[in-house]
Write an enzyme that holds these catalytic residues in place. Structure first.
Site, PDB file in Angstrom:
ATOM      1  N   TYR A  29       0.825  -1.213   0.000  1.00 49.60           N
ATOM      2  CA  TYR A  29       0.000   0.000   0.000  1.00 49.60           C
ATOM      3  C   TYR A  29       0.860   1.265   0.000  1.00 49.60           C
ATOM      4  O   TYR A  29       0.395   2.322  -0.423  1.00 49.60           O
ATOM      5  CB  TYR A  29      -0.907   0.037   1.239  1.00 49.60           C
ATOM      6  CG  TYR A  29      -2.243  -0.631   1.076  1.00 49.60           C
ATOM      7  CD1 TYR A  29      -2.352  -1.952   0.669  1.00 49.60           C
ATOM      8  CD2 TYR A  29      -3.416   0.061   1.360  1.00 49.60           C
ATOM      9  CE1 TYR A  29      -3.577  -2.564   0.546  1.00 49.60           C
ATOM     10  CE2 TYR A  29      -4.655  -0.539   1.243  1.00 49.60           C
ATOM     11  CZ  TYR A  29      -4.733  -1.850   0.836  1.00 49.60           C
ATOM     12  OH  TYR A  29      -5.962  -2.448   0.720  1.00 49.60           O
TER      13      TYR A  29
ATOM     14  N   LYS B 282       3.237 -15.209   1.972  1.00 53.39           N
ATOM     15  CA  LYS B 282       3.429 -15.917   0.703  1.00 53.39           C
ATOM     16  C   LYS B 282       4.922 -16.196   0.573  1.00 53.39           C
ATOM     17  O   LYS B 282       5.587 -15.782  -0.383  1.00 53.39           O
ATOM     18  CB  LYS B 282       2.880 -15.054  -0.453  1.00 53.39           C
ATOM     19  CG  LYS B 282       2.829 -15.754  -1.798  1.00 53.39           C
ATOM     20  CD  LYS B 282       1.791 -16.860  -1.901  1.00 53.39           C
ATOM     21  CE  LYS B 282       1.896 -17.572  -3.248  1.00 53.39           C
ATOM     22  NZ  LYS B 282       1.007 -18.754  -3.348  1.00 53.39           N
TER      23      LYS B 282
ATOM     24  N   ASP C 248      -2.916 -18.116   0.039  1.00 53.12           N
ATOM     25  CA  ASP C 248      -3.924 -18.839  -0.755  1.00 53.12           C
ATOM     26  C   ASP C 248      -4.565 -19.948   0.074  1.00 53.12           C
ATOM     27  O   ASP C 248      -5.786 -20.121   0.089  1.00 53.12           O
ATOM     28  CB  ASP C 248      -3.331 -19.368  -2.079  1.00 53.12           C
ATOM     29  CG  ASP C 248      -2.011 -20.101  -1.911  1.00 53.12           C
ATOM     30  OD1 ASP C 248      -1.433 -20.091  -0.802  1.00 53.12           O
ATOM     31  OD2 ASP C 248      -1.542 -20.700  -2.907  1.00 53.12           O
TER      32      ASP C 248
ATOM     33  N   ASP D  93      -6.355  -7.075   4.094  1.00 50.96           N
ATOM     34  CA  ASP D  93      -7.500  -6.413   3.462  1.00 50.96           C
ATOM     35  C   ASP D  93      -8.418  -7.460   2.837  1.00 50.96           C
ATOM     36  O   ASP D  93      -9.634  -7.443   3.023  1.00 50.96           O
ATOM     37  CB  ASP D  93      -6.991  -5.434   2.395  1.00 50.96           C
ATOM     38  CG  ASP D  93      -8.132  -4.733   1.662  1.00 50.96           C
ATOM     39  OD1 ASP D  93      -9.048  -4.248   2.341  1.00 50.96           O
ATOM     40  OD2 ASP D  93      -8.098  -4.695   0.421  1.00 50.96           O
TER      41      ASP D  93
ATOM     42  N   ASP E  92     -12.446  -9.144   4.327  1.00 54.61           N
ATOM     43  CA  ASP E  92     -13.731  -9.167   3.605  1.00 54.61           C
ATOM     44  C   ASP E  92     -14.246 -10.598   3.469  1.00 54.61           C
ATOM     45  O   ASP E  92     -15.443 -10.857   3.612  1.00 54.61           O
ATOM     46  CB  ASP E  92     -13.596  -8.557   2.196  1.00 54.61           C
ATOM     47  CG  ASP E  92     -13.859  -7.052   2.170  1.00 54.61           C
ATOM     48  OD1 ASP E  92     -13.518  -6.373   3.158  1.00 54.61           O
ATOM     49  OD2 ASP E  92     -14.398  -6.554   1.167  1.00 54.61           O
TER      50      ASP E  92
HETATM   51  C1  IPM Z   1     -10.455  -1.358   4.168  1.00 55.60           C
HETATM   52  C2  IPM Z   1     -10.713  -0.684   2.845  1.00 55.60           C
HETATM   53  C3  IPM Z   1      -9.576   0.288   2.543  1.00 55.60           C
HETATM   54  C4  IPM Z   1      -8.284  -0.510   2.439  1.00 55.60           C
HETATM   55  C5  IPM Z   1      -9.786   1.175   1.296  1.00 55.60           C
HETATM   56  C6  IPM Z   1     -11.082   1.967   1.393  1.00 55.60           C
HETATM   57  C7  IPM Z   1      -8.627   2.080   1.061  1.00 55.60           C
HETATM   58  O1  IPM Z   1     -10.880  -1.629   1.848  1.00 55.60           O
HETATM   59  O2  IPM Z   1     -10.305  -0.633   5.177  1.00 55.60           O
HETATM   60  O3  IPM Z   1     -10.406  -2.587   4.210  1.00 55.60           O
HETATM   61  O4  IPM Z   1      -7.969  -1.062   1.369  1.00 55.60           O
HETATM   62  O5  IPM Z   1      -7.570  -0.572   3.433  1.00 55.60           O
HETATM   63 MG    MG Z   2     -10.944  -3.638   2.575  1.00 57.49          MG
END
Ligand code: IPM
Ligand code: MG
Length: 352
Positions: free
Chosen positions: A143, A191, A223, A247, A251
């Protein structure tokens, strides 16, 4: 004025951000009254709202207010009208700059399945009892690594994944300590079969393991980790990983909790903690009172625990959320019959 008095910097941001922050502040106020402390809030623009107000996704006045507060509560950033902006003017860039300026290198993302939440597209018995925390490195890795950019003719883009040993050590220590305070299990995700940064990550985590004798450490490739958290989710206690992998995994893990809208986070390590729901700005849902406020409400509970040292109030909010969900109160991301964002927040406050 009560003796315990906290100054909170609110950064509602874009999309559903302002609605979920208003909901969380209502619950914080109810908690303050019940537990005898006071909160003082002031809101500043960030993300697309920052661009609109001041031509900058992180206006200087916003950053100054965040650094001067006892804690920062952020809604979400991202607005379709700014999608085509150059990198420096993207709403997301404001958030990344804020995380870095606050030195918030350790991002805690708890994943918990609450009994009664049934909209999981997985078998109920798979998600039941899931309770783990992802510790995502937040201010380094791909990042932020340099060089980054586009070739002059824009035929190629490039990013750099870079980790220094000190960056790995400090986030690994947070994760080891957290595991020691929970069920004593740490999974480190990398990884290392391909990436040098991951080889250094694994070596460093292994070296620290000697200092945390009570913690059982396992290593997983990213993975395989993506598969294992769905195959055996209850086995996980604390997961530590780099910025990009964390990240993605968080999710994915949201599916186990029932909805991305339920997940809170705390970003720690610097002088001021940053608290934000894991979900995004969901522009399609904005302004309709349908957003799930629980991620923001649980983020405010983490704020009380980590930045204000009000563990009882934090636990009370978490229990009130569990009770409201167990009674079948839910926003529409969790299925029907649904109530609105404001009504769900009011129901949580009433159960404190
Ligand atoms: C998160 C989001 C952020 C990230 C974005 C909005 C920059 O996806 O906080 O998980 O990638 O960190
Ligand atoms: Mg995110």
């Amino acid at each position: 004025m009560p003796e315990r008095h906290y100054r909170l910097c609110l950064l509602p941001g874009d999309g559903i951000g302002p609605e979920v922050i208003a909901a969380a502040v209502g619950v914080l106020e109810a908690a303050a009254q019940r537990f005898g402390f006071a909160i003082q809030t002031a809101a500043y623009p960030v993300g697309g709202a920052g661009l609109q107000a001041a031509g900058d996704p992180l206006p200087p006045a916003t950053l100054e207010a965040a650094l001067a507060a006892d804690a920062v509560l952020l809604g979400a950033v991202g607005a379709p009208e700014f999608d085509c902006e150059p990198p420096a003017r993207k709403p997301e860039t404001g958030l990344l700059r804020l995380r870095q300026a606050l030195g918030a290198f350790a991002n805690l993302r708890p994943i918990r399945h609450v009994p009664g939440v049934g909209s999981v597209p997985l078998k109920d018995e798979l998600a039941a009892g899931v309770d783990f925390i992802i510790v995502r490195e937040l201010t380094g890795g791909i990042y932020f690594g340099r060089p980054r950019g586009f070739d002059p003719d824009r035929r190629a883009g490039f990013n750099t994944m870079r980790y220094e040993i000190a960056e790995i050590e400090r986030v690994a220590r947070v994760a080891f300590a957290l595991a020691a305070s929970r069920r004593g299990k740490l999974a480190s995700v990398d990884k290392a079969n391909v990436l040098e940064t991951s080889q250094l990550w694994r070596e460093t985590v292994n070296r620290l393991a000697g200092e945390y004798a009570g913690v059982a450490l396992e290593h997983l490739y990213i993975d395989n980790a993506a598969m294992q958290i769905l195959l055996r989710p209850r086995d996980f206690d604390v997961i530590v990983t780099g910025n990009l992998f964390g990240d993605i995994l968080s999710d994915e893990a949201a599916v186990l909790a029932g909805s991305l809208g339920l997940l809170p986070s705390a970003s720690l390590g610097g002088p001021v903690g940053l608290y934000e729901p894991v979900h995004g700005s969901a522009p399609a849902l904005a302004g309709q009172d349908v957003a799930n406020p629980i991620g923001a409400i649980l983020s405010s509970a983490m704020l009380l625990r980590h930045s204000c040292r009000e563990p009882q109030a934090a636990a009370a909010i978490e229990q009130a959320v569990d009770r409201a969900l167990a009674e079948g109160l839910r926003t529409r991301d969790l299925g029907a019959p649904a109530i609105g964002c404001r009504a769900l927040a009011a129901a949580v406050a009433a159960r404190l």
